[in-house]
Design an enzyme around this catalytic site. Structure first.
Site, mmCIF file in Angstrom:
data_model
loop_
_atom_site.group_PDB
_atom_site.id
_atom_site.type_symbol
_atom_site.label_atom_id
_atom_site.label_comp_id
_atom_site.label_asym_id
_atom_site.label_seq_id
_atom_site.Cartn_x
_atom_site.Cartn_y
_atom_site.Cartn_z
ATOM 1 N N ASP A 1 0.761 -0.906 -0.118
ATOM 2 C CA ASP A 1 0.136 -0.109 0.091
ATOM 3 C C ASP A 1 0.872 1.187 0.011
ATOM 4 O OD1 ASP A 1 -2.224 1.738 0.616
ATOM 5 O OD2 ASP A 1 -1.599 1.536 2.725
ATOM 6 N N PHE A 2 0.176 2.536 -0.225
ATOM 7 C CA PHE A 2 1.080 3.647 -0.263
ATOM 8 C C PHE A 2 0.982 4.427 1.016
ATOM 9 C CE2 PHE A 2 2.141 8.044 -1.430
ATOM 10 C CZ PHE A 2 3.228 7.825 -2.070
ATOM 11 N N ASP A 3 -0.233 5.033 1.094
ATOM 12 C CA ASP A 3 -0.541 6.021 2.250
ATOM 13 C C ASP A 3 -0.607 5.231 3.534
ATOM 14 O OD1 ASP A 3 -1.223 8.921 1.151
ATOM 15 O OD2 ASP A 3 -2.229 7.302 -0.141
ATOM 16 N N ASP B 1 -2.133 -0.830 5.898
ATOM 17 C CA ASP B 1 -2.377 -0.080 7.244
ATOM 18 C C ASP B 1 -3.949 0.036 7.329
ATOM 19 O OD1 ASP B 1 -2.558 3.294 7.031
ATOM 20 O OD2 ASP B 1 -2.583 2.036 5.281
#
Length: 286
Positions: A37-39, A223
């Site tokens: 994932d990124f954020d 997250d």
């Protein structure tokens, strides 16, 4: 002689399945996918998502790791091009074959071509985009909330509200009804509610990509609630005989991932350190 010293110690997963997944990745890296994932995973969560940027050590770690594995994929709810820009992924030596699966997999950016493949926009997104400002005003929800345009989706953030959690819960049902009325689905996240087209999520995107590259092991790190389908996809792959490792970038805002993760890391800095540790182990050097 012992093994070489490593600048980043490699943590041990807390579950047998996670330890099997990590062992498979270390044993067969060229047949393994590392998906992230990124954020909240590669980038810290910030009040203004337009200011989010990958952790400074993320790209160097990925550039060392990517040549050692079958593929590195960033799986994000952001538009693919935005994630590429905020991540600083384009034109980086070592990331020539990075893939970014944006909008939960409905968009795709390949570093090898530098182009984004994107579907035609869902008509419901345009309808919601036009209706949302008046809708929020009519229910008295403007104070502290704001709208993020995401191209293939629209998101309402509550992080700036005086009570972000209360604003989030107050908006959840009204926005779910608004989304359904326009043929969309509501995706809750960390103080954000996203209205987007149905039929694609991170689990679908990850499962399809793992099959595309014929991976024999997979790691997924996330997250937020939107990462739960990807966790489920890895669990399904494990039941089908493909070892997998589930990593949670820890948050006090979301506990569901931590409860299902094999490895809990306290935020993006720790995730990036873990990626660097993998690169250390696979390259045989600190």
């Amino acid at each position: 002689m012992g093994s070489p010293p490593h600048a980043h110690p490699l943590p041990t997963p807390s579950t047998p399945a996670g330890r099997d997944g990590l062992a498979a990745l270390l044993d067969r890296p060229r047949q393994s996918v590392v998906a992230l994932d990124f954020d909240g995973t590669l980038a810290e969560i910030v009040p203004d998502p337009e200011r989010a940027r990958a952790h400074p050590a993320a790209v160097p770690a990925l550039a060392r790791l990517a040549p050692e594995v079958a593929s590195v994929a960033v799986v994000t709810g952001r538009p693919a091009g935005v994630a590429v820009r905020y991540g600083g992924f384009a034109g980086v030596a070592g990331l020539e074959h990075l893939v970014v699966l944006g909008h939960y997999g409905s968009e795709r950016w390949d570093a090898v071509t530098g182009t984004v493949q994107t579907p035609a926009p869902h008509p419901g997104v345009a309808a919601v985009r036009a209706e949302l400002p008046g809708f929020l005003d009519s229910i008295g929800a403007w104070s502290g909330t704001w709208i993020e345009e995401k191209g293939q989706a629209v998101a309402v953030h509550t992080r700036r509200a005086s009570d972000p959690a209360a604003a989030f819960e107050a908006l959840r049902d009204p926005l779910a009804h608004l989304a359904a009325r326009h043929g969309l689905v509501l995706e809750p996240g960390r103080m954000v509610l996203e209205l987007r087209p149905p039929g694609m999520d991170k689990g679908v995107a990850l499962g399809e990509y793992v099959r595309e590259v014929n991976a024999e092991a997979v790691l997924y790190a996330g997250d937020d609630l939107g990462d739960l389908p990807a966790f489920a996809a890895v669990e399904k792959l494990r039941s089908d005989g493909v070892p997998g490792l589930l990593v949670c970038s820890g948050s006090t805002e979301v506990t569901e991932l931590a409860d299902r993760a094999d490895l809990l890391l306290p935020g993006p800095a720790a995730v990036v350190g873990f990626l660097a540790a993998l690169a250390d182990r696979l390259t045989g050097r600190p």
